[in-house]
Write an enzyme that holds these catalytic residues in place. Structure first.
Site, mmCIF file in Angstrom:
data_model
loop_
_atom_site.group_PDB
_atom_site.id
_atom_site.type_symbol
_atom_site.label_atom_id
_atom_site.label_comp_id
_atom_site.label_asym_id
_atom_site.label_seq_id
_atom_site.Cartn_x
_atom_site.Cartn_y
_atom_site.Cartn_z
ATOM 1 N N HIS A 60 0.826 -1.209 0.002
ATOM 2 C CA HIS A 60 -0.007 -0.113 0.103
ATOM 3 C C HIS A 60 1.137 1.174 0.052
ATOM 4 O O HIS A 60 0.362 2.130 -0.676
ATOM 5 C CB HIS A 60 -1.049 -0.019 1.198
ATOM 6 C CG HIS A 60 -2.472 -0.524 0.695
ATOM 7 N ND1 HIS A 60 -2.892 -1.602 1.036
ATOM 8 C CD2 HIS A 60 -3.108 -0.126 0.103
ATOM 9 C CE1 HIS A 60 -4.030 -1.788 0.441
ATOM 10 N NE2 HIS A 60 -4.248 -0.797 -0.509
ATOM 11 N N ARG A 69 -9.052 -7.618 -15.709
ATOM 12 C CA ARG A 69 -8.304 -8.835 -15.454
ATOM 13 C C ARG A 69 -9.389 -9.336 -14.025
ATOM 14 O O ARG A 69 -8.617 -9.080 -12.940
ATOM 15 C CB ARG A 69 -6.905 -8.737 -15.102
ATOM 16 C CG ARG A 69 -6.124 -8.478 -16.519
ATOM 17 C CD ARG A 69 -4.615 -8.733 -16.169
ATOM 18 N NE ARG A 69 -3.764 -8.704 -17.411
ATOM 19 C CZ ARG A 69 -3.281 -7.684 -18.038
ATOM 20 N NH1 ARG A 69 -3.371 -6.534 -17.655
ATOM 21 N NH2 ARG A 69 -2.579 -7.890 -19.072
ATOM 22 N N ARG A 91 -13.145 -9.736 -18.244
ATOM 23 C CA ARG A 91 -12.706 -11.090 -18.719
ATOM 24 C C ARG A 91 -12.725 -12.067 -17.675
ATOM 25 O O ARG A 91 -12.438 -11.874 -16.546
ATOM 26 C CB ARG A 91 -11.034 -11.024 -18.903
ATOM 27 C CG ARG A 91 -10.467 -12.312 -19.618
ATOM 28 C CD ARG A 91 -9.006 -11.989 -19.811
ATOM 29 N NE ARG A 91 -8.127 -12.155 -18.850
ATOM 30 C CZ ARG A 91 -6.920 -12.091 -18.849
ATOM 31 N NH1 ARG A 91 -6.247 -11.773 -20.079
ATOM 32 N NH2 ARG A 91 -6.249 -11.749 -17.813
ATOM 33 N N ARG A 130 7.207 -16.348 -21.117
ATOM 34 C CA ARG A 130 6.928 -14.834 -20.891
ATOM 35 C C ARG A 130 7.805 -14.322 -19.443
ATOM 36 O O ARG A 130 8.383 -13.087 -19.397
ATOM 37 C CB ARG A 130 5.623 -14.196 -21.056
ATOM 38 C CG ARG A 130 4.889 -14.699 -19.866
ATOM 39 C CD ARG A 130 3.276 -14.235 -20.384
ATOM 40 N NE ARG A 130 2.898 -13.190 -19.512
ATOM 41 C CZ ARG A 130 1.466 -12.774 -19.636
ATOM 42 N NH1 ARG A 130 0.652 -13.458 -20.426
ATOM 43 N NH2 ARG A 130 0.845 -11.713 -18.952
ATOM 44 N N CYS A 181 -4.906 -5.837 -26.495
ATOM 45 C CA CYS A 181 -4.927 -5.442 -25.205
ATOM 46 C C CYS A 181 -3.407 -6.001 -24.365
ATOM 47 O O CYS A 181 -3.489 -5.829 -23.375
ATOM 48 C CB CYS A 181 -6.184 -6.250 -24.387
ATOM 49 S SG CYS A 181 -6.365 -7.642 -24.407
ATOM 50 N N ASN A 196 0.770 -10.308 -24.986
ATOM 51 C CA ASN A 196 1.640 -11.084 -23.810
ATOM 52 C C ASN A 196 1.613 -12.437 -24.126
ATOM 53 O O ASN A 196 2.963 -13.145 -23.881
ATOM 54 C CB ASN A 196 1.054 -10.536 -22.548
ATOM 55 C CG ASN A 196 0.979 -9.196 -22.298
ATOM 56 O OD1 ASN A 196 1.381 -8.530 -23.164
ATOM 57 N ND2 ASN A 196 0.157 -8.754 -21.322
ATOM 58 N N ASP A 197 0.658 -13.116 -24.146
ATOM 59 C CA ASP A 197 0.677 -14.744 -24.350
ATOM 60 C C ASP A 197 1.005 -15.180 -25.909
ATOM 61 O O ASP A 197 1.480 -16.014 -26.141
ATOM 62 C CB ASP A 197 -0.717 -15.266 -23.795
ATOM 63 C CG ASP A 197 -0.662 -15.552 -22.317
ATOM 64 O OD1 ASP A 197 0.431 -16.040 -21.873
ATOM 65 O OD2 ASP A 197 -1.612 -15.010 -21.608
ATOM 66 N N GLU A 213 -5.070 -15.489 -28.210
ATOM 67 C CA GLU A 213 -3.740 -15.229 -27.482
ATOM 68 C C GLU A 213 -3.011 -16.691 -27.541
ATOM 69 O O GLU A 213 -1.672 -16.737 -26.959
ATOM 70 C CB GLU A 213 -3.784 -14.820 -26.020
ATOM 71 C CG GLU A 213 -4.741 -15.650 -25.280
ATOM 72 C CD GLU A 213 -4.855 -15.081 -23.889
ATOM 73 O OE1 GLU A 213 -4.185 -14.393 -23.397
ATOM 74 O OE2 GLU A 213 -5.868 -15.274 -23.161
HETATM 75 C C1 PEP Z 1 -2.195 -10.912 -22.956
HETATM 76 O O1 PEP Z 1 -1.882 -12.349 -22.752
HETATM 77 O O2 PEP Z 1 -1.726 -10.258 -23.793
HETATM 78 C C2 PEP Z 1 -3.084 -10.400 -22.029
HETATM 79 C C3 PEP Z 1 -3.616 -9.110 -22.174
HETATM 80 O O3 PEP Z 1 -3.735 -11.270 -20.995
HETATM 81 P P1 PEP Z 1 -2.500 -11.505 -19.529
HETATM 82 O O4 PEP Z 1 -1.409 -10.495 -19.630
HETATM 83 O O5 PEP Z 1 -3.559 -11.104 -18.353
HETATM 84 O O6 PEP Z 1 -2.192 -12.979 -19.871
HETATM 85 MG MG MG Z 2 -3.103 -13.562 -21.544
#
Ligand code: PEP
Ligand code: MG
Length: 588
Positions: free
Chosen positions: A198, A305, A341, A472, A509, A461-462, A438
Site C-alpha cells: 500500500h 482482469r 474477462r 514470458r 490489449c 503477452n501470451d 492469444e
Molecule cells: C495477454 O496475454 O496479452 C493479456 C492481455 O492477458 P494477460 O497478460 O493477463 O495474460
Molecule cells: Mg493472456
C-alpha cells in the site's frame, strides 16, 4: 545522447529495486527510523487498571486513524483511502478485543505484550498465505500493532521532518507514507515491499516517485547524502556524479514539459492526421484503478482482469461479492462499456486447486480451467449478468484454443441466463461475448472463431510467448521474447484481416499496445481499437495524432515483409524520426 541503459550499465553507485511510483527526483536522504519497541512481558497486579488503559489506548488509536482516514480521503479519494477504514475495523473487531481482555485477565501480563501477541497471530496467518496481496497487508497491520502499544505507553510519534527530502526506510506503513507526504517529501525508498504494497499504491496516488524492495538501501545510505530516485526503472543512484545529475535533470525537465503538453489531450479523441480515429480503452487490474481511468481520457475499459479480485480479496469472491464489484465498475463507467474477462487462472497466475502441473503455461489455464470447474464459472457468469442491467458490460473468454470451448462456454452462459430469468432477475440478454486471441491455434482459426462471437481481443503477452515458444517470465530466453518479430506482426495482421472479413470488431490489449514504438505499427496493421494502461493513454493520443494513417499503413506493410526483428525496430525508429514523434520510452 546517452540512454538510461548506458547510465545504469556503467554506474557503480546504483541500488536496484522495484520502480513502484513513476517519476525522477534528486534530493537529500532522510533516514526514517522508528524507535524499535521492546515489548514488556512483565506481570501486572491491577487487572482493572490494565483493561482501562487498553480501552483508552484503543480509543486514542481510533482517533488518530480516523484523522488519517480523513486526510487520505481528501488526498486520494474514498476508494484508495479504504485501507485506513479497514484498519479502523480491526480496532473495532469485538473478537480480537475480547480475546485480548480475556488473556489480560487470565495471564495477568502487560497488555502491550498481549496486544502484540494477538495481532502478530493475525499477521502470521496472512504471511503464510500464498497471495502476495495478503502478505503485503500483513506488513500494513504492523502499524496498528505499534500504534496501540505506543498509546498504551501514552507516547506520541514525532514524525516532524524537514520538507523536500527523500525518505529512506526499511518499510513504510500506509499511514507513514500518507503523513510523510504532507511534509512535501520528494520521494520514497524502502528496503522491503513490492508493487502491491500500500505504500507503493499510495505513492502512485500521490504522485511521489518511489523505489521499493531495495533490500538494504536503508543500511547503505547515510543521512544527508544526495541521491537520484528513478521510479520508472527502479534504481537509486547515491553520490551521483555531475554527469549523472545533468542527465537526470534534463530527463526531469523534459518529463514536466511533456506532462503539461499532454494535459489538454485528455478530452480529445485519438485521430491520425488524415482523419482515422482510434478507440483507446483502458486495461484495469486493480479495482482501485478506476479513478485513474476516469481521468485518463479512456473511452471505456477494454480489459478488466477479473482474476486480480482473487488477489485483492485473498480468496475466491462469492457470486454476491462479484456482483457488487462488477456493478460498481459498470456504473462508474456508464455509459462507456467495460469488458470483464472471465477468471484467467492457471499459468503463472495463482494455483487455486493444488494441481501439480509440470507445464502450467500449457496446462489447465483460463477457459480450460473454468470449463473443468463449472461451479466457479457459473458463479462468475451470473455475477457478470446480474451487473449487466445497464447493457454496458461485455464478457470475454481467456486462453481459447478451439471452437468447442466457445460453444461449451456459450451453452453455460445461456443456462445461467435461463436460471436468472426463472428467478426474475434482470440482465442484458444480448450481452456481447468475445474471446482473447492469444494462442496460435486461435490465431490460425480466427475466421471460424469470429463467427461464433461478438468481438475479439488480441493478447500479445501470451501470443508472443506461444508463437515464439518462449516463457514470458524466463530471463534466460528473454531475448527471444520478440514483440516486433515478423512472426508476431504477420500473425496480428492475419487476425485483424480475418476479423474484419467476418465483420467482427477486434482490439489489442497486450502490453505491446502500450509500447509507444508499436502504436503506429498497430494502427498501420489495421487495428482501430487499443486497450492499454490508463496512464499511457495521453501518450498514445499524442503519438496517434502525429502521423498519417496512410503512411503508417505503408510502413506496417514494409515491416510485415521484413524477416528480422532488428530491422523492423529500425524501420519504426525511422518512422518516428521522419514524423517528428517523440518516443516516451526515450524520455522516461
Ligand atoms: C495477454 O496475454 O496479452 C493479456 C492481455 O492477458 P494477460 O497478460 O493477463 O495474460
Ligand atoms: Mg493472456
Amino acid at each position: 545522447m546517452k540512454s538510461f541503459k548506458d547510465i545504469y550499465r556503467s554506474a557503480e553507485n546504483k541500488i536496484a529495486g522495484i520502480g513502484a511510483a513513476p517519476g525522477i527526483v534528486i534530493g537529500d536522504v532522510y533516514l526514517f527510523t522508528k524507535e524499535k519497541l521492546e515489548i514488556s512481558k512483565a506481570s501486572i497486579t491491577d487487572v482493572e487498571e490494565a483493561i482501562k488503559n487498553l480501552h483508552e489506548a484503543l480509543e486514542r488509536s481510533k482517533k488518530e486513524l480516523t484523522k488519517i482516514f480523513a486526510i487520505a480521503k481528501e488526498k486520494m479519494g474514498p476508494t484508495r483511502a479504504g485501507i485506513f477504514e479497514a484498519h479502523l475495523m480491526i480496532l473495532d473487531d469485538p473478537i480480537l478485543i475480547l480475546n485480548i481482555i480475556n488473556r489480560i485477565k487470565k495471564e495477568k501480563k502487560q497488555p502491550e505484550y498481549i496486544v502484540h501477541d494477538e495481532i502478530t497471530k493475525y499477521q502470521d496467518l496472512m504471511i503464510i498465505s500464498h497471495e502476495s496481496y495478503m502478505k503485503e497487508r500483513a506488513h500494513d497491520i504492523e502499524d496498528i500493532k505499534n500504534r496501540i502499544v505506543r498509546n498504551l505507553r501514552k507516547k506520541q510519534w514525532k514524525s516532524k521532518i524537514q520538507s523536500d527530502v527523500i525518505i529512506i526506510s526499511e518499510t513504510l506503513t500506509p499511514a507513514d507514507t500518507l503523513l510523510l507526504s504532507r511534509n512535501k517529501v520528494k520521494g520514497f525508498i524502502t528496503d522491503h515491499g513490492g508493487l502491491t504494497s500500500h505504500a507503493a499504491i499510495i505513492s502512485r496516488s500521490l504522485n511521489i516517485p518511489a523505489v521499493v524492495g531495495t533490500h538494504d538501501a536503508s543500511h547503505k545510505l547515510k543521512e544527508g547524502q544526495k541521491v537520484i530516485v528513478d521510479g520508472f526503472h527502479g534504481y537509486v543512484l547515491f553520490n551521483p556524479t555531475k554527469a549523472q545529475i545533468k542527465f537526470f535533470e534534463a530527463k526531469h525537465e523534459h518529463l514536466v514539459s511533456l506532462q503539461k503538453e499532454l494535459e489538454h489531450l485528455v478530452d480529445q479523441p485519438a485521430v491520425t492526421k488524415d482523419g482515422k480515429e482510434i478507440e483507446l480503452l483502458a486495461n484495469v487490474d486493480v479495482t482501485g484503478e478506476i479513478d485513474i481511468v476516469k481521468t485518463s481520457g479512456a473511452q471505456g475499459i477494454g480489459l478488466y482482469r477479473s482474476e486480480q479480485l482473487l488477489d485483492e480479496m485473498g480468496t475466491i469472491p462469492s457470486e454476491e461479492e462479484q456482483t457488487t464489484v462488477y456493478s460498481r465498475l459498470a456504473s462508474r463507467m456508464y455509459p462507456d462499456s467495460i469488458t470483464i474477462r472471465a477468471f484467467d487462472i492457471g499459468g503463472d497466475k495463482f494455483n487455486l486447486f493444488d494441481y501439480d502441473e509440470p507445464n502450467p503455461f500449457l496446462g489447465l489455464r483460463g477457459i480450460r480451467l473454468l470449463l473443468e470447474n463449472s461451479k466457479l464459472f457459473k458463479e462468475q457468469i451470473k455475477a457478470v449478468l446480474r451487473a449487466s442491467k445497464n447493457k454496458n458490460i461485455k464478457f470475454m473468454l481467456p486462453m481459447v484454443s478451439t471452437i468447442v470451448e466457445i460453444r461449451r462456454s456459450k451453452k453455460i452462459i445461456s443456462d445461467c441466463m435461463a436460471e436468472l430469468s426463472k428467478e426474475n432477475i434482470k440482465f442484458d440478454s444480448e450481452m456481447d461475448i468475445g474471446i482473447m486471441v492469444e494462442v496460435p491455434s486461435a490465431a490460425v482459426m480466427t475466421k471460424e472463431l469470429a463467427i461464433e462471437v461478438d468481438f475479439l481481443s488480441i493478447g500479445t503477452n501470451d501470443l508472443v510467448q506461444y508463437l515464439m515458444a518462449v516463457d514470458r517470465g524466463n530471463d534466460l530466453v528473454s531475448d527471444l521474447y520478440q514483440e516486433f518479430s515478423p512472426v508476431v506482426l504477420r500473425t496480428i495482421k492475419m487476425i485483424v484481416d480475418d476479423a474484419n472479413r467476418a465483420g467482427k470488431p477486434v482490439s489489442l490489449c497486450g502490453e505491446m499496445a502500450a509500447e509507444t514504438l508499436a502504436m503506429p505499427l498497430l494502427v498501420g496493421l489495421g487495428l482501430e481499437s487499443l486497450s492499454i494502461s490508463p496512464t499511457t493513454i495521453p501518450y498514445a493520443k499524442k503519438i496517434i495524432t502525429s502521423f498519417k494513417f496512410k503512411d503508417a499503413k505503408k510502413m506496417a506493410k514494409n515491416c510485415v515483409e521484413n524477416c528480422f526483428e532488428e530491422e523492423i525496430v529500425n524501420n519504426l525508429e525511422k518512422f518516428f524520426e521522419k514524423n517528428n514523434i517523440v518516443r516516451t520510452r526515450n524520455i522516461i
